[in-house]
Design an enzyme around this catalytic site. Structure first.
Site, PDB file in Angstrom:
ATOM      1  N   PHE A  25      -3.927 -18.028  24.359  1.00 45.38           N
ATOM      2  CA  PHE A  25      -3.975 -16.810  24.973  1.00 45.38           C
ATOM      3  C   PHE A  25      -5.047 -15.895  24.629  1.00 45.38           C
ATOM      4  O   PHE A  25      -5.156 -15.841  23.240  1.00 45.38           O
ATOM      5  CB  PHE A  25      -2.641 -16.043  24.471  1.00 45.38           C
ATOM      6  CG  PHE A  25      -2.376 -14.750  24.895  1.00 45.38           C
ATOM      7  CD1 PHE A  25      -1.951 -14.276  26.193  1.00 45.38           C
ATOM      8  CD2 PHE A  25      -2.800 -13.441  24.076  1.00 45.38           C
ATOM      9  CE1 PHE A  25      -1.797 -13.175  26.589  1.00 45.38           C
ATOM     10  CE2 PHE A  25      -2.592 -12.289  24.841  1.00 45.38           C
ATOM     11  CZ  PHE A  25      -2.157 -12.172  26.064  1.00 45.38           C
TER      12      PHE A  25
ATOM     13  N   ASP B 264      16.699 -17.352  28.459  1.00 44.43           N
ATOM     14  CA  ASP B 264      16.239 -16.056  27.763  1.00 44.43           C
ATOM     15  C   ASP B 264      16.696 -14.737  28.692  1.00 44.43           C
ATOM     16  O   ASP B 264      17.062 -14.866  29.752  1.00 44.43           O
ATOM     17  CB  ASP B 264      14.803 -16.277  27.745  1.00 44.43           C
ATOM     18  CG  ASP B 264      14.049 -16.685  28.897  1.00 44.43           C
ATOM     19  OD1 ASP B 264      13.949 -15.633  29.694  1.00 44.43           O
ATOM     20  OD2 ASP B 264      13.444 -17.589  29.033  1.00 44.43           O
TER      21      ASP B 264
ATOM     22  N   ASP C 273      21.977 -29.501  29.107  1.00 45.86           N
ATOM     23  CA  ASP C 273      22.100 -31.036  29.943  1.00 45.86           C
ATOM     24  C   ASP C 273      23.224 -31.913  29.077  1.00 45.86           C
ATOM     25  O   ASP C 273      23.711 -32.705  29.781  1.00 45.86           O
ATOM     26  CB  ASP C 273      20.870 -31.623  30.253  1.00 45.86           C
ATOM     27  CG  ASP C 273      20.097 -31.335  31.258  1.00 45.86           C
ATOM     28  OD1 ASP C 273      20.811 -30.608  32.191  1.00 45.86           O
ATOM     29  OD2 ASP C 273      19.213 -31.775  31.488  1.00 45.86           O
TER      30      ASP C 273
ATOM     31  N   GLU D  96      45.352 -36.227  36.173  1.00 44.51           N
ATOM     32  CA  GLU D  96      44.177 -35.477  35.843  1.00 44.51           C
ATOM     33  C   GLU D  96      43.727 -34.386  36.814  1.00 44.51           C
ATOM     34  O   GLU D  96      43.506 -33.173  36.576  1.00 44.51           O
ATOM     35  CB  GLU D  96      42.799 -36.346  35.667  1.00 44.51           C
ATOM     36  CG  GLU D  96      42.753 -37.255  34.165  1.00 44.51           C
ATOM     37  CD  GLU D  96      41.689 -38.287  34.270  1.00 44.51           C
ATOM     38  OE1 GLU D  96      41.323 -38.630  33.383  1.00 44.51           O
ATOM     39  OE2 GLU D  96      41.387 -38.944  35.308  1.00 44.51           O
TER      40      GLU D  96
END
Ligand code: GLA
Length: 760
Positions: A315, A566, A580, A646
């Site tokens: 930066f 975020d 994941d 199930e």
């Protein structure tokens, strides 16, 4: 802006402050007199920001420096008595303090410390001037107070209306370079939140380069603080780490172009000893999805400085005369009652003042995602079968994940070719969606717009649109490259392609993925040094346009799970695929770390198959369900492999989730254990009126002759009698919170319990 102070050539204040338009009280509609959130003390030049439970104070001193006085629990009065002045060896004195050797920037607490000013601690701002020097000497020029909350053009930020917030702008200037900094403070009184941001403007003739810019600095006088950060890796994000802030610097951040799996851009600073419901702690949440940096430092006099802002590596932001740089916002929060209150404050702020769009306040669809069901091996039939089963199980939506476009049989090709592979699907997208909708099921789709495979028609045509450094071979990750999203032409092209897909039918959800870190930071069109910043702005621009064009679309963020989890992304995508890793036991810990700042309504969480595809672990369907219910609930498995029992259990789970959906999404969230240490994971949701609560427990340990776990509840009305809706037994809130509830001594691994409690 009240230019109520002029700085002389010696940096001395020449003129007294004008009172400005400030009064200490404001009238409400009912004629009541309410204290203002932002106060200015004319004689002492002290700014006070008040929220319901906190006070933030700073002072312009006689030399025009802006000194930080206080941030913490609500106080009355002026805190400048805290400042002490001593002759300190090797801590220099500004020229204009004359022979006063007790005045040093190296010691005084500051609002926006700059490198080169005689403060040797970490700086909020580093400017390289035209002559190559690195120095900036910011002095006060004036202030402005506005109703409402400031916005940051092109950036996500906390939003609030004029009744909910006030803004303070303080203008500072370096008298030599004419670099100006507008420090922005947003005060959301009722939310107990203060936001900080900065605009850096080059008002000089020549060019300067911003080498580092933070949005917030917190200087603490003394104290014994810990820094709590959330570290991790792909598929194991946001682990809780608490370390004492000692002499030296502790720095976390990202250079990956995204906020990253490795460190989340949100930290807590806590007095040592602070616990879930006792002690002082502060939060700093960066509303930004790119490279960031959070620093904590104890200095030579045991003062603590904490900074949150842009990453300084990669930066170097050039500013010609008249140009400016916006530093994304940090949300500050304080709790005098431990982490729990701080978390709930951030949950509410993010839910109500960051998240936007149709789904902000609405139940999220219970979805089934094709990824762990079929991976790349999908067809229209696969999706239709999932949709049929979903309908039978009471779910709302089917999501067609990766594999539906271009030549995409695995993750080595096809990204960028956002054309439906009708041959693979066996039908048009429009027909598939209609067939799914005909079952009463909504349709969602996966995209990864920022990426490109070298094996794609898009790359063969526009190979020069990827990020790479001329003359060097690029870094590959997941065998894919990154498109230069700092370029508008690149974004527009991809946007056009994505819209063509979304226009083919009734698509109600998009999963926006991003599956690698940036490297090879270079743009053929942009100015180098700005690229990582402009890339993030490009992503925001794309997302904003998508939201505007498809206002009813639910967008779920994703970056290999939680690699871009975020507050910045939550401005565009009210939910984010949390990780994941769908293993329930790992997820309990990942979701625990995530819960310190982010609301449950933001956490994408699904029940997947066992043995789990990431860990090989077997966890009961009931524990997988309870875990996923601490998020935006869904499934990620091949329904074709489910037994009838199930299926019945899943049907009941979906029903249960829908029953408690509003309590889960909008209720107060309480952590009841630390799943990294305790033998069980436990959390609860409590309705705003405290009349209803849902206790969740997953047992993590099982031994012979097992001991009993007593789970202590939180957030209940102590005097009220609560009934366990399942057993009919009644308990006083005080008993449940002080002594707890014994968990049943049943045999089996990872047993899970959900107990609804109601005031009767
Ligand atoms: C990422 C996501 C997964 C899935 C795959 C598809 O890893 O996090 O959920 O969408 O990409 O390639």
């Amino acid at each position: 802006m009240h230019r109520d102070m002029r700085i002389g050539s010696q940096g001395r204040v020449l003129k007294k402050m004008r009172p400005g338009n400030l009064k200490c009280k404001k009238k409400t509609g009912q004629g009541l007199v309410m204290p203002m959130a932002i106060l200015y003390h004319e004689e002492k030049h002290i700014f006070t920001l008040q929220t319901t439970r906190t006070t933030y104070q700073m002072k312009v001193d006689e030399f025009g420096f802006l000194l930080h006085l206080y941030y913490g629990g609500k106080i009355t009065g002026q805190m400048d008595y805290l400042l002490t002045y001593q002759d300190r060896g090797f801590s220099g004195n500004p020229f204009d303090t004359g022979n006063d050797r007790t005045y040093s920037m190296d010691v005084l607490p500051q609002e926006y410390p700059c490198l080169g000013s005689g403060d040797y601690r970490s700086s909020a701002l580093v400017i390289r001037n035209g002559d190559g020097s690195e120095c900036c000497d910011l002095r006060y020029v004036g202030y402005q107070i506005k109703k409402g909350k400031y916005g940051l053009s092109g950036f996500p930020a906390v939003y609030a209306d004029e009744k909910e917030a006030e803004t303070l702008e303080i203008l500072m200037e370096d008298p030599v370079s004419k670099v100006q900094v507008v420090l922005l403070y947003g005060v959301l009184e009722g939310e107990d939140v203060i936001t900080r941001s900065a605009r850096i403007i080059n008002q000089g003739e020549g060019s300067v380069v911003v080498e580092k810019a933070a949005s917030a600095c917190l200087d603490f006088l003394g104290g014994n603080y810990d820094m709590i950060s959330f570290y991790g890796r792909h598929a194991m994000e946001r682990n809780f780490q608490r370390i004492p802030i000692r002499h030296g610097n502790f720095v976390i951040g990202s250079r990956r172009g995204t906020s990253s799996h490795q460190y989340n851009p949100a930290v807590m600073i806590a007095e040592s000893g602070t616990s879930e419901d006792a002690g002082r702690c502060y939060g700093m949440v960066f509303v930004y999805s790119g490279n960031f940096m959070a620093e904590a430092e104890m200095d030579q006099y045991d003062h603590t400085r904490v900074l949150m802002g842009l990453q300084s590596d990669l930066f170097h932001y050039p500013l010609s005369g008249g140009e400016e740089l916006l530093v994304p916002e940090t949300i500050l929060g304080y709790s005098g009652n431990g982490f729990g209150r701080l978390s709930r404050m951030y949950h509410k702020c993010i839910r109500e003042h960051i998240c936007r769009g149709k789904y902000k306040d609405q139940p999220r669809p219970v979805l089934i995602n094709s990824w762990e069901a079929a991976y790349f091996n999908l067809s229209g039939e696969t999706i239709l079968k999932l949709a049929k089963d979903a309908a039978g199980l009471g779910m709302d939506m089917v999501v067609m994940d990766d594999g539906w476009f271009g030549k995409r049989e695995d993750d080595n090709s096809g990204l960028g070719d956002w054309q439906v592979n009708e041959k693979k699907l066996g039908c048009t997208l429009g027909d598939l969606i209609s067939n799914v909708n005909a079952l009463g099921v909504k349709f969602g789709i996966w995209i990864e717009p920022e990426m490109i495979s070298e094996d794609s028609d898009f790359y063969r045509e526009h190979g020069d649109w990827v990020m790479r450094i001329p003359g060097r071979k690029p870094v590959r990750a997941r065998n894919q490259l990154v498109l230069d999203f700092s370029r508008q032409d690149v974004r527009e092209h991809v946007f056009g392609q994505i819209c063509q897909v979304l226009d083919q039918g009734n698509i109600e959800y998009v999963k926006w993925d991003m599956n690698r870190s940036l490297a090879d930071i270079y743009s053929l069109e942009d100015v180098q040094g700005k690229v990582t910043y402009d890339y993030v702005l490009g992503v925001y621009d794309f997302l904003e346009k998508l939201m505007q064009r498809y206002p009813d679309l639910l967008i779920e963020g994703c970056s290999g799970g939680g690699g871009r989890f975020d507050a910045g992304m939550l401005y565009y995508t009210p939910q984010i695929w949390c990780s994941d890793n769908t293993d329930a036991v790992d997820r309990l810990r990942i979701q625990y770390g995530t819960s310190f700042f982010y609301p449950v309504s933001a956490v994408g969480s699904h029940v997947s198959a066992v043995p789990n595809h990431q860990t090989g672990r077997n966890v009961s369907l009931s524990a997988r369900g309870v875990t996923a219910m601490a998020g935006t609930f869904g499934y990620e498995l091949d329904t074709g492999t489910l037994t009838e029992e199930e299926k019945e259990e899943i049907r009941e789970q979906v029903k249960k989730y829908k029953k408690y959906e509003s309590l889960i999404r909008t209720g107060d969230y309480y952590r009841l254990s630390d799943p990294f240490k305790d033998p069980y994971a436990s959390w609860m949701f409590v309705s705003m009126d405290k009349r209803q609560a849902l206790l969740n427990v997953v047992m993590l340990e099982m031994h012979g002759n097992m001991t009993i776990s007593y789970v202590r509840l939180r957030g209940l009305e102590p005097e009220a009698s609560y009934q366990d809706v399942g057993t009919g037994k009644c308990y006083y809130g005080s008993a449940l919170m002080e002594a707890g509830l014994p968990m049943p001594a049943q045999m089996g691994e990872y047993l899970a319990y959900q107990i609804e409690l109601k005031i009767i």
